[in-house]
Design a protein around this motif. Structure first.
Motif, PDB file in Angstrom:
ATOM      1  N   ASN A  32       0.814  -1.227   0.000  1.00 51.16           N
ATOM      2  CA  ASN A  32       0.000   0.000   0.000  1.00 51.16           C
ATOM      3  C   ASN A  32       0.843   1.271   0.000  1.00 51.16           C
ATOM      4  OD1 ASN A  32      -2.386  -1.505   0.026  1.00 51.16           O
ATOM      5  ND2 ASN A  32      -2.409  -1.610   2.273  1.00 51.16           N
ATOM      6  N   GLY A  33       1.839   1.316  -0.878  1.00 54.66           N
ATOM      7  CA  GLY A  33       2.659   2.509  -1.008  1.00 54.66           C
ATOM      8  C   GLY A  33       3.747   2.643   0.023  1.00 54.66           C
ATOM      9  N   ASP A  34       3.835   1.709   0.921  1.00 53.40           N
ATOM     10  CA  ASP A  34       4.876   1.731   1.957  1.00 53.40           C
ATOM     11  C   ASP A  34       5.854   0.584   1.699  1.00 53.40           C
ATOM     12  OD1 ASP A  34       6.267   2.576   4.115  1.00 53.40           O
ATOM     13  OD2 ASP A  34       4.785   1.958   5.622  1.00 53.40           O
ATOM     14  N   GLU A  35       6.944   0.537   2.481  1.00 57.05           N
ATOM     15  CA  GLU A  35       7.947  -0.525   2.359  1.00 57.05           C
ATOM     16  C   GLU A  35       8.279  -1.082   3.745  1.00 57.05           C
ATOM     17  OE1 GLU A  35      11.476   0.753   0.307  1.00 57.05           O
ATOM     18  OE2 GLU A  35      10.761  -0.075  -1.585  1.00 57.05           O
ATOM     19  N   PRO A  36       7.360  -1.817   4.371  1.00 48.56           N
ATOM     20  CA  PRO A  36       7.685  -2.392   5.681  1.00 48.56           C
ATOM     21  C   PRO A  36       8.741  -3.486   5.551  1.00 48.56           C
ATOM     22  CG  PRO A  36       5.620  -3.274   4.867  1.00 48.56           C
ATOM     23  CD  PRO A  36       6.019  -2.184   3.920  1.00 48.56           C
ATOM     24  N   GLU A  37       9.445  -3.692   6.647  1.00 51.97           N
ATOM     25  CA  GLU A  37      10.472  -4.735   6.657  1.00 51.97           C
ATOM     26  C   GLU A  37       9.825  -6.086   6.979  1.00 51.97           C
ATOM     27  OE1 GLU A  37      14.805  -5.882   8.672  1.00 51.97           O
ATOM     28  OE2 GLU A  37      13.810  -3.987   9.179  1.00 51.97           O
ATOM     29  N   ALA A  38      10.209  -7.097   6.229  1.00 49.70           N
ATOM     30  CA  ALA A  38       9.732  -8.462   6.447  1.00 49.70           C
ATOM     31  C   ALA A  38      10.874  -9.296   7.017  1.00 49.70           C
ATOM     32  CB  ALA A  38       9.243  -9.074   5.138  1.00 49.70           C
ATOM     33  N   ARG A  39      10.593 -10.087   8.028  1.00 49.28           N
ATOM     34  CA  ARG A  39      11.620 -10.926   8.651  1.00 49.28           C
ATOM     35  C   ARG A  39      11.957 -12.106   7.749  1.00 49.28           C
ATOM     36  NH1 ARG A  39      10.828 -15.294  12.703  1.00 49.28           N
ATOM     37  NH2 ARG A  39      12.876 -15.809  13.544  1.00 49.28           N
ATOM     38  N   ILE A  40      13.249 -12.248   7.429  1.00 48.51           N
ATOM     39  CA  ILE A  40      13.714 -13.355   6.602  1.00 48.51           C
ATOM     40  C   ILE A  40      13.943 -14.575   7.486  1.00 48.51           C
ATOM     41  CG2 ILE A  40      15.605 -14.188   5.151  1.00 48.51           C
ATOM     42  CD1 ILE A  40      15.952 -11.352   4.130  1.00 48.51           C
ATOM     43  N   LEU A  41      13.365 -15.707   7.088  1.00 45.13           N
ATOM     44  CA  LEU A  41      13.497 -16.953   7.857  1.00 45.13           C
ATOM     45  C   LEU A  41      14.629 -17.817   7.347  1.00 45.13           C
ATOM     46  CD1 LEU A  41       9.687 -17.764   8.084  1.00 45.13           C
ATOM     47  CD2 LEU A  41      11.119 -16.656   9.824  1.00 45.13           C
ATOM     48  N   ASP A  42      14.763 -17.921   6.033  1.00 42.11           N
ATOM     49  CA  ASP A  42      15.921 -18.596   5.441  1.00 42.11           C
ATOM     50  C   ASP A  42      16.127 -18.039   4.047  1.00 42.11           C
ATOM     51  OD1 ASP A  42      14.491 -20.191   3.405  1.00 42.11           O
ATOM     52  OD2 ASP A  42      13.796 -21.424   5.061  1.00 42.11           O
ATOM     53  N   ILE A  43      17.314 -18.301   3.495  1.00 45.86           N
ATOM     54  CA  ILE A  43      17.667 -17.710   2.206  1.00 45.86           C
ATOM     55  C   ILE A  43      18.565 -18.676   1.446  1.00 45.86           C
ATOM     56  CG2 ILE A  43      19.605 -16.448   3.249  1.00 45.86           C
ATOM     57  CD1 ILE A  43      19.079 -14.204   1.183  1.00 45.86           C
ATOM     58  N   SER A  44      18.401 -18.703   0.127  1.00 45.74           N
ATOM     59  CA  SER A  44      19.277 -19.487  -0.738  1.00 45.74           C
ATOM     60  C   SER A  44      19.703 -18.599  -1.897  1.00 45.74           C
ATOM     61  CB  SER A  44      18.538 -20.724  -1.273  1.00 45.74           C
ATOM     62  OG  SER A  44      17.625 -20.365  -2.293  1.00 45.74           O
ATOM     63  N   ALA A  45      20.474 -19.157  -2.818  1.00 52.54           N
ATOM     64  CA  ALA A  45      20.912 -18.382  -3.980  1.00 52.54           C
ATOM     65  C   ALA A  45      19.754 -18.036  -4.896  1.00 52.54           C
ATOM     66  CB  ALA A  45      21.974 -19.166  -4.754  1.00 52.54           C
ATOM     67  N   THR A  46      18.645 -18.751  -4.782  1.00 56.41           N
ATOM     68  CA  THR A  46      17.539 -18.555  -5.711  1.00 56.41           C
ATOM     69  C   THR A  46      16.279 -17.976  -5.082  1.00 56.41           C
ATOM     70  OG1 THR A  46      16.765 -20.825  -5.367  1.00 56.41           O
ATOM     71  CG2 THR A  46      18.351 -20.458  -7.141  1.00 56.41           C
ATOM     72  N   GLY A  47      16.215 -17.895  -3.767  1.00 58.09           N
ATOM     73  CA  GLY A  47      15.006 -17.377  -3.141  1.00 58.09           C
ATOM     74  C   GLY A  47      15.107 -17.306  -1.641  1.00 58.09           C
ATOM     75  N   LEU A  48      13.979 -17.025  -0.999  1.00 58.33           N
ATOM     76  CA  LEU A  48      13.988 -16.901   0.457  1.00 58.33           C
ATOM     77  C   LEU A  48      12.590 -17.154   1.013  1.00 58.33           C
ATOM     78  CD1 LEU A  48      12.645 -13.851   0.748  1.00 58.33           C
ATOM     79  CD2 LEU A  48      14.973 -13.140   0.284  1.00 58.33           C
ATOM     80  N   ALA A  49      12.548 -17.470   2.295  1.00 58.61           N
ATOM     81  CA  ALA A  49      11.293 -17.579   3.029  1.00 58.61           C
ATOM     82  C   ALA A  49      11.228 -16.406   3.992  1.00 58.61           C
ATOM     83  CB  ALA A  49      11.226 -18.903   3.780  1.00 58.61           C
ATOM     84  N   PHE A  50      10.032 -15.808   4.119  1.00 55.36           N
ATOM     85  CA  PHE A  50       9.920 -14.634   4.970  1.00 55.36           C
ATOM     86  C   PHE A  50       8.525 -14.541   5.559  1.00 55.36           C
ATOM     87  CE2 PHE A  50       8.600 -13.411   0.755  1.00 55.36           C
ATOM     88  CZ  PHE A  50       7.576 -12.491   0.906  1.00 55.36           C
ATOM     89  N   GLU A  51       8.387 -13.727   6.600  1.00 52.98           N
ATOM     90  CA  GLU A  51       7.098 -13.493   7.248  1.00 52.98           C
ATOM     91  C   GLU A  51       6.451 -12.243   6.660  1.00 52.98           C
ATOM     92  OE1 GLU A  51       7.958 -13.224  11.409  1.00 52.98           O
ATOM     93  OE2 GLU A  51       7.901 -15.405  11.693  1.00 52.98           O
ATOM     94  N   TRP A  52       5.170 -12.364   6.329  1.00 54.23           N
ATOM     95  CA  TRP A  52       4.467 -11.217   5.769  1.00 54.23           C
ATOM     96  C   TRP A  52       4.247 -10.162   6.854  1.00 54.23           C
ATOM     97  CZ3 TRP A  52       4.021  -9.144   1.353  1.00 54.23           C
ATOM     98  CH2 TRP A  52       3.041  -8.177   1.096  1.00 54.23           C
ATOM     99  N   PRO A  53       4.680  -8.919   6.632  1.00 57.94           N
ATOM    100  CA  PRO A  53       4.571  -7.892   7.670  1.00 57.94           C
ATOM    101  C   PRO A  53       3.199  -7.225   7.704  1.00 57.94           C
ATOM    102  CG  PRO A  53       5.679  -6.990   5.754  1.00 57.94           C
ATOM    103  CD  PRO A  53       5.388  -8.440   5.438  1.00 57.94           C
ATOM    104  N   GLY A  54       2.743  -6.940   8.884  1.00 60.51           N
ATOM    105  CA  GLY A  54       1.536  -6.142   9.031  1.00 60.51           C
ATOM    106  C   GLY A  54       0.251  -6.912   8.832  1.00 60.51           C
ATOM    107  N   PRO A  55      -0.882  -6.203   8.974  1.00 62.78           N
ATOM    108  CA  PRO A  55      -2.203  -6.851   8.945  1.00 62.78           C
ATOM    109  C   PRO A  55      -2.764  -7.068   7.546  1.00 62.78           C
ATOM    110  CG  PRO A  55      -2.452  -4.527   9.428  1.00 62.78           C
ATOM    111  CD  PRO A  55      -0.968  -4.775   9.323  1.00 62.78           C
ATOM    112  N   ASP A  56      -2.185  -6.467   6.513  1.00 63.54           N
ATOM    113  CA  ASP A  56      -2.719  -6.605   5.164  1.00 63.54           C
ATOM    114  C   ASP A  56      -2.636  -8.049   4.684  1.00 63.54           C
ATOM    115  OD1 ASP A  56      -3.124  -3.642   4.091  1.00 63.54           O
ATOM    116  OD2 ASP A  56      -1.266  -3.692   5.256  1.00 63.54           O
ATOM    117  N   ALA A  57      -3.543  -8.422   3.801  1.00 66.21           N
ATOM    118  CA  ALA A  57      -3.568  -9.790   3.280  1.00 66.21           C
ATOM    119  C   ALA A  57      -2.285 -10.103   2.525  1.00 66.21           C
ATOM    120  CB  ALA A  57      -4.775  -9.967   2.364  1.00 66.21           C
TER     121      ALA A  57
END
Length: 243
Positions: free
Chosen positions: A144-169
């Motif tokens: 929604n026009g903002d850039e909240p920080e998302a917590r990274i859970l793990d990362i590889s050379a091709t992608g990452l897993a992260f937690e969706w920040p905030g209440p938005d879907a």
């Protein structure tokens, strides 16, 4: 499913071994053309890792040249071994190959015979690491026009897993999340897109998403791979200290 050893050379019995010589050359030429990162290490000793890239490929002469360090200690170690193992990534798929008759020179190059053994791993085999506490990456996603920080859970050379920040879907599987910003320690911020591959609602916790890094230029892709390699090495050393 994976090759018999992540650190060992591919063999004829490896399920992902590339038997066709022309296909091996094609993959190596792509590494050269894309200026892709290649990590070199001694057999059985990944702590000797050297971040490299292809400099030239001479099929007629059966020779390959790679960038190397000018540190005499490492040059001597690889020179004495006479061979090296290499790993790289193309299109999110891992490549492993062995370099025989390897020698180093004072100009910072490693010269070896054209690889006769190369394995191509499936995309899902990209090694994932949990970010070390002392070297946390940061991810900022557009909401929604903002850039909240998302917590990274793990990362590889091709992608990452992260937690969706905030209440938005959270975005659904198949969404291309453009305008993300990935910040790795000691590197410039990386602008990227994430192709959402998995969505996992968790009771009492933020939604977990899996995203594939999309549209990285070669320099950015190399920076991510270097970070993952260093995090992997730190984790291995930490486990060794606990044993």
């Amino acid at each position: 499913m994976e090759i018999r050893s992540r650190s060992g050379p591919p063999t004829a019995s490896d399920p992902f071994a590339v038997a066709d010589a022309a296909e091996r050359v094609r993959l190596l030429r792509r590494l050269l053309a894309e200026d892709a990162m290649v990590v070199l290490h001694l057999p059985g000793d990944e702590d000797t890792a050297v971040v490299s890239r292809l400099l030239s490929l001479d099929v007629a002469a059966g020779r390959i040249e790679l960038e190397f360090v000018t540190d005499e200690g490492r040059r001597a170690a690889f020179r004495d071994a006479g061979r090296a193992l290499a790993r790289a990534t193309l299109d999110g798929v891992g490549l492993r190959f062995e370099l025989d008759a390897a020698r180093t020179d004072v100009d910072g190059r490693l010269v070896a015979s054209l690889p006769r053994r190369l394995a191509r791993l499936q995309r899902r085999e990209a090694y994932r690491v949990t970010p070390p506490v002392t070297a946390q990456p940061r991810l900022f996603v557009p909401v929604n026009g903002d850039e909240p920080e998302a917590r990274i859970l793990d990362i590889s050379a091709t992608g990452l897993a992260f937690e969706w920040p905030g209440p938005d879907a959270a975005p659904s599987v198949g969404t291309r999340l453009a305008g993300c910003r990935l910040e790795l320690p000691a590197t410039l911020p990386i602008r990227c897109a994430l192709a959402i591959r998995s969505v996992e609602p968790r009771p009492g916790a933020p939604v977990r998403l899996g995203g594939e890094l999309d549209g990285l230029d070669p320099a950015a892709a190399r920076a991510v791979q270097v970070y993952v390699n260093l995090a992997q090495t730190r984790a291995r050393r930490a486990r060794a200290r606990l044993c």
